[in-house]
Design a protein around this motif. Sequence first.
Motif, short mmCIF file in Angstrom:
data_model
loop_
_atom_site.label_atom_id
_atom_site.label_comp_id
_atom_site.label_asym_id
_atom_site.label_seq_id
_atom_site.Cartn_x
_atom_site.Cartn_y
_atom_site.Cartn_z
N VAL A 64 -50.30 -8.57 -76.63
CA VAL A 64 -50.56 -7.14 -76.72
C VAL A 64 -50.04 -6.47 -75.44
N SER A 65 -49.40 -5.32 -75.60
CA SER A 65 -48.71 -4.71 -74.46
C SER A 65 -49.58 -3.81 -73.62
N ASP A 66 -50.71 -3.36 -74.16
CA ASP A 66 -51.56 -2.49 -73.34
C ASP A 66 -53.03 -2.76 -73.58
N TRP A 67 -53.77 -2.64 -72.49
CA TRP A 67 -55.21 -2.80 -72.51
C TRP A 67 -55.80 -1.43 -72.20
N ASP A 68 -56.50 -0.86 -73.17
CA ASP A 68 -57.06 0.48 -73.04
C ASP A 68 -58.52 0.39 -72.62
N CYS A 69 -58.91 1.29 -71.72
CA CYS A 69 -60.30 1.29 -71.28
C CYS A 69 -60.70 2.71 -70.85
N ILE A 70 -61.99 2.91 -70.85
CA ILE A 70 -62.58 4.14 -70.33
C ILE A 70 -63.44 3.74 -69.16
N PHE A 71 -63.28 4.44 -68.05
CA PHE A 71 -64.21 4.26 -66.94
C PHE A 71 -65.09 5.49 -66.91
N SER A 72 -66.39 5.28 -67.10
CA SER A 72 -67.35 6.37 -67.19
C SER A 72 -67.77 6.82 -65.79
N LEU A 73 -67.49 8.08 -65.52
CA LEU A 73 -67.77 8.66 -64.20
C LEU A 73 -69.07 9.47 -64.24
N VAL A 116 -54.64 7.20 -66.76
CA VAL A 116 -53.97 6.64 -65.60
C VAL A 116 -53.34 5.34 -66.10
N VAL A 117 -52.03 5.26 -65.99
CA VAL A 117 -51.28 4.12 -66.48
C VAL A 117 -50.97 3.20 -65.31
N VAL A 118 -51.43 1.96 -65.41
CA VAL A 118 -51.18 0.95 -64.39
C VAL A 118 -50.21 -0.05 -65.01
N SER A 119 -48.94 0.01 -64.57
CA SER A 119 -47.87 -0.78 -65.20
C SER A 119 -47.60 -2.06 -64.44
N PHE A 120 -47.93 -3.16 -65.08
CA PHE A 120 -47.62 -4.49 -64.54
C PHE A 120 -46.35 -4.98 -65.22
N SER A 121 -45.74 -6.03 -64.72
CA SER A 121 -44.50 -6.55 -65.31
C SER A 121 -44.74 -7.10 -66.71
N ASP A 122 -45.98 -7.46 -67.03
CA ASP A 122 -46.28 -8.06 -68.33
C ASP A 122 -47.15 -7.17 -69.22
N GLY A 123 -47.25 -5.90 -68.91
CA GLY A 123 -48.02 -4.99 -69.74
C GLY A 123 -48.68 -3.91 -68.90
N VAL A 124 -49.45 -3.06 -69.56
CA VAL A 124 -50.08 -1.95 -68.86
C VAL A 124 -51.57 -1.86 -69.17
N ILE A 125 -52.28 -1.28 -68.22
CA ILE A 125 -53.65 -0.85 -68.44
C ILE A 125 -53.61 0.66 -68.54
N GLU A 126 -54.17 1.20 -69.60
CA GLU A 126 -54.29 2.64 -69.76
C GLU A 126 -55.76 2.99 -69.59
N LEU A 127 -56.07 3.57 -68.44
CA LEU A 127 -57.45 3.87 -68.09
C LEU A 127 -57.72 5.36 -68.28
N VAL A 128 -58.73 5.66 -69.06
CA VAL A 128 -59.17 7.04 -69.25
C VAL A 128 -60.40 7.26 -68.39
N PRO A 129 -60.33 8.18 -67.42
CA PRO A 129 -61.56 8.54 -66.71
C PRO A 129 -62.38 9.44 -67.64
N GLY A 130 -63.57 9.00 -67.98
CA GLY A 130 -64.37 9.73 -68.95
C GLY A 130 -65.78 9.97 -68.47
N PHE A 131 -66.48 10.76 -69.27
CA PHE A 131 -67.86 11.13 -68.97
C PHE A 131 -68.67 10.92 -70.23
N GLU A 132 -69.60 9.93 -70.18
CA GLU A 132 -70.39 9.62 -71.37
C GLU A 132 -71.30 10.80 -71.69
N GLN A 133 -71.32 11.15 -72.96
CA GLN A 133 -72.14 12.25 -73.45
C GLN A 133 -73.45 11.70 -74.03
#
Length: 172
Positions: A64-73, A116-133
């Motif tokens: 898989v080419s990207d790992w998606d995540c939300i970091f709750s602020l 926020v896209v963190v691009s490594f040579s073997d894929g990316v992390i796509e981090l969404v800064p979020g706020f839990e409702q």
Amino acid sequence: MGLSDDFKDFCDEIQITDDEAGKWINRLESIAKKLNKKYYDSTSNRDHMVVVGSIGRDTAIHGVSDWDCIFSLPQDVFDKFDDYDSNGQSALLQEVKKEINFLYSRTDIKGDGQVVVVSFSDGVIELVPGFEQSDGNYKYPDSHDGGSWKITKPIPEQDAATEMEEQYWIQV
């Protein structure tokens, strides 16, 4: 009616390997620890990080080419960036990008629309800064067109994927 050996082999081959998962989990934990230190004065490497997308739904395959995540602020971070006269959403993405850049200074990192896209040579992390409702959904920044806040509902999506898997799962 049994499944063919070829199909069983195919299913085994597309699974994410333990080594692959471990590498990406280590990266996510490093990012969570860095952001927890900044925003919560905590050294936790798991708190506030929610893995979403195909990984979170458990539908991803090997390579898989990207790992998606939300970091709750925390709410005070939302208040700070929501008070900006224009595009606090972009400023939030840049602040989170800067923190991650301290961790991965030789890695290509950019704020891009909602992530926020963190691009490594073997894929990316796509981090969404979020706020839990209060309803368990997340408010997140969209820096396009002057900036706005959007809502995403990853937990119901994950629950639906789990329900479908349980309903239609085939033993291989």
